[in-house]
Design an enzyme around this catalytic site. Sequence first.
Site, PDB file in Angstrom:
ATOM      1  N   HIS A  98       0.799  -1.229   0.000  1.00 35.43           N
ATOM      2  CA  HIS A  98       0.000   0.000   0.000  1.00 35.43           C
ATOM      3  C   HIS A  98       0.831   1.278   0.000  1.00 35.43           C
ATOM      4  CE1 HIS A  98      -3.923  -1.985   1.738  1.00 35.43           C
ATOM      5  NE2 HIS A  98      -3.438  -2.623   0.701  1.00 35.43           N
ATOM      6  N   HIS A 133      -3.275   3.166  -4.719  1.00 35.08           N
ATOM      7  CA  HIS A 133      -2.234   3.492  -3.749  1.00 35.08           C
ATOM      8  C   HIS A 133      -1.180   4.432  -4.339  1.00 35.08           C
ATOM      9  CE1 HIS A 133      -4.007   0.656  -1.038  1.00 35.08           C
ATOM     10  NE2 HIS A 133      -3.921  -0.304  -1.928  1.00 35.08           N
TER      11      HIS A 133
END
Length: 143
Positions: A98, A133
């Site tokens: 992420h 992300h």
Amino acid sequence: MKIGICSDHAGFDYKTDLISHLQANGHEIVDFGTHSTASMDYPDVAHPLAEAVEKGDVELGIAMCGTGNGMQMALNKHQGIRAGLCWDVEIAQLIRQHNNANVLVMPARFIPFEKVIEITDAYLATGFEGGRHQGRIDKIPCI
Ligand code: RB5
């Protein structure tokens, strides 16, 4: 992989053993210190490691101090650094997936060495997911 590593005195013993583990797995290590258990100031090694990651002299970084927080704070002052503090494997995977973290930070005084190995191996084996992300990490640097 070419990996930069640093610790203060609190992480020195773990750093020494982690370097052996990483070299045994074929990684090239650049050791930014510290080089003993003598008390020292973590920013003195965090900033050179951060600069090496930003310049591309090493691909990723690993840093340890007692809590991990001092290292993380110093590293994240650099615009090109995303340093993530990890105390378990799932967090190590998530800071790659992420956050595309380019420095792994661990709290040497709060986790056993076996956990350091598990976290490091998970971090190095995991990739960035990109997608939504990417847009989020693009917003991290201060303008
Ligand atoms: C050293 O005593 C300790 O303050 C340091 O290792 C680290 O935890 C700082 O954030």
